[in-house]
Structure formats: C-alpha cells, structure tokens
Design a protein around this motif. Sequence first.
Motif, PDB file in Angstrom:
ATOM      1  N   ARG A  46       0.776  -1.396   0.054  1.00 13.36           N
ATOM      2  CA  ARG A  46      -0.087   0.062   0.029  1.00 13.36           C
ATOM      3  C   ARG A  46       1.042   1.189  -0.100  1.00 13.36           C
ATOM      4  O   ARG A  46       0.739   2.170  -0.634  1.00 13.36           O
ATOM      5  N   ARG A  49       2.072   1.851  -3.545  1.00  7.62           N
ATOM      6  CA  ARG A  49       1.060   2.263  -4.111  1.00  7.62           C
ATOM      7  C   ARG A  49       0.655   3.644  -3.842  1.00  7.62           C
ATOM      8  O   ARG A  49       0.560   4.586  -5.036  1.00  7.62           O
ATOM      9  N   ARG A  53       1.128   6.755  -6.748  1.00  9.06           N
ATOM     10  CA  ARG A  53       0.064   7.598  -6.864  1.00  9.06           C
ATOM     11  C   ARG A  53       0.454   8.888  -6.639  1.00  9.06           C
ATOM     12  O   ARG A  53      -0.056  10.026  -7.363  1.00  9.06           O
ATOM     13  N   GLU A 231       2.797  -0.657 -10.401  1.00  7.89           N
ATOM     14  CA  GLU A 231       2.298   0.676  -9.708  1.00  7.89           C
ATOM     15  C   GLU A 231       2.879   2.046 -10.407  1.00  7.89           C
ATOM     16  O   GLU A 231       2.077   2.730 -10.727  1.00  7.89           O
ATOM     17  N   THR A 234       1.195   1.714 -14.069  1.00  7.05           N
ATOM     18  CA  THR A 234      -0.281   1.839 -14.014  1.00  7.05           C
ATOM     19  C   THR A 234      -0.400   3.557 -13.785  1.00  7.05           C
ATOM     20  O   THR A 234      -1.348   4.003 -14.267  1.00  7.05           O
ATOM     21  N   ARG A 235       0.169   3.812 -12.862  1.00 13.30           N
ATOM     22  CA  ARG A 235       0.054   5.382 -12.366  1.00 13.30           C
ATOM     23  C   ARG A 235       0.448   6.408 -13.426  1.00 13.30           C
ATOM     24  O   ARG A 235      -0.361   7.264 -13.626  1.00 13.30           O
TER      25      ARG A 235
END
Length: 238
Positions: A46, A49, A53, A231, A234-235
């Motif tokens: 987390r 992530r 983000r 991550e 994706t971000r």
Amino acid sequence: MILHINVLDKGYVRLVNHMGSDLTVVNAARVSYAKQSEALTEKDIRLIRFLAREGHTSPFRHAVLQLEIYAPLMVARQWWKYIVGSAHYEGTGDSLEAWNESSRRYITEEPAFYIPSAGQWRGAPENSKQGSGGLVAWELGEKYTRELMEYTQLGIQKYEAALADGICAEQARLFLAAYGLYVRWYWTASLQSVAHFLNQRLEHDAQQEIQDYAKAILNIVKTLFPVATEELLTRQQA
C-alpha cells in the motif's frame, strides 16, 4: 530469473546486475521515520502504491538496474534521449543514469545489421508525418529486403577494403550503413528512469522496433520489482 531476451533478428537485452527489490523502495521511504521492513507486507504494498500515486518518486531511485543491450543504431539513438534528459524530466533531478557504448573507433568486429524480413516492412501513416502504418504487400517488402541486403553488403565490402588499405577504423566506418548497424551498450538506470522509458516506449505510437526492446525490458523489470513496476506503469499511464 529472466537474464537474456532476444529481440528483432540479432538483438537482445541482458540483465548484467541489479540493486534492490520492492523492499528497497519501502525502506527508502520509511527511513524518514527511522523504520525498516524485513519482509514485504500488504502494508508495504500500500505504501508503494501511495508513493507512485502521489508522485513521491525518490524512493524508486534507490533501486537500480544494469542492462546490456544490442540493438540497431536507430533504436539506440532514440533511447539515448532518455539519458540526455534524465536529470531534468519532471524536475526529479534523477542522475542515476550511465551509458557506455561500443565504438568502431576501437573495434573492427564483423558488422551486423538489422534487416527486416519481407513481411516486416511498414507503410507511411495516413495522417501523420512520423511513425508508420500497416504492413506493405509482401512483394514490396521482399524487394526492399533484397535491396537493403545488397546495400549493406556493398558497404561492408568497402569498409573492409579501406581497413585493408590502411585507413583508420574511425574513418573506414563511414562506409557502413549507419541506421541498421547493431551497436552494444551498457545502460545503468534507476527503477524510476526505467519506468519512465517503459511508459513512453510501450505506447502504441512508439516505433515498433523500440517497442520490442521495451517489452523485453518490462519482462526483466517486473521479475525483479513486481509491485513497484506495476504501480509506476499503472499510475503514469492513468
């Protein structure tokens, strides 16, 4: 672990070395609070992530890859732009980049060239000044495969003749067909820099040949840093 992936007709990407893991990213972030994780937990995932983000990128620069790449010069020169701009892109100040390339000033090994097969030639795009469109007819591709082979062979003959006559290697290389000539280099980069490269060169509008190298690197990177790679890609693609 994936160490070597063949690309195109003669090229490859090879993992030489690496430093760190997903846990490296976590601990680089937690050091601010004098904390450290011994094994990757759901809480750590987390955190990765969150860092991706929110654009907290410095922890991703503590993980490093060293790759050996063998690719046509046209791919290498596109790639080189990431080294030139790495210290400035998005204001990150990321300087964990190094590039050392073989030079025909010093070596005279047999030249190798990228020769697309008859079924690999692409047409010009309809609505753009750059890039490529769909595949051309096989007969047209076969014609240009044959002509490119003849052209590169003529250059090799003149290159070897110049060397035999005593011309220095750094000038004799002028006879070699440059853009298809394979070159070899070491690329050392932080995980953040590699992710930046992948986010741009995995896109559908990137040149197909460099896309192929990006896919090979992705296979290596996600093996070493599975959580952070997912991550970051994706971000940045969101």
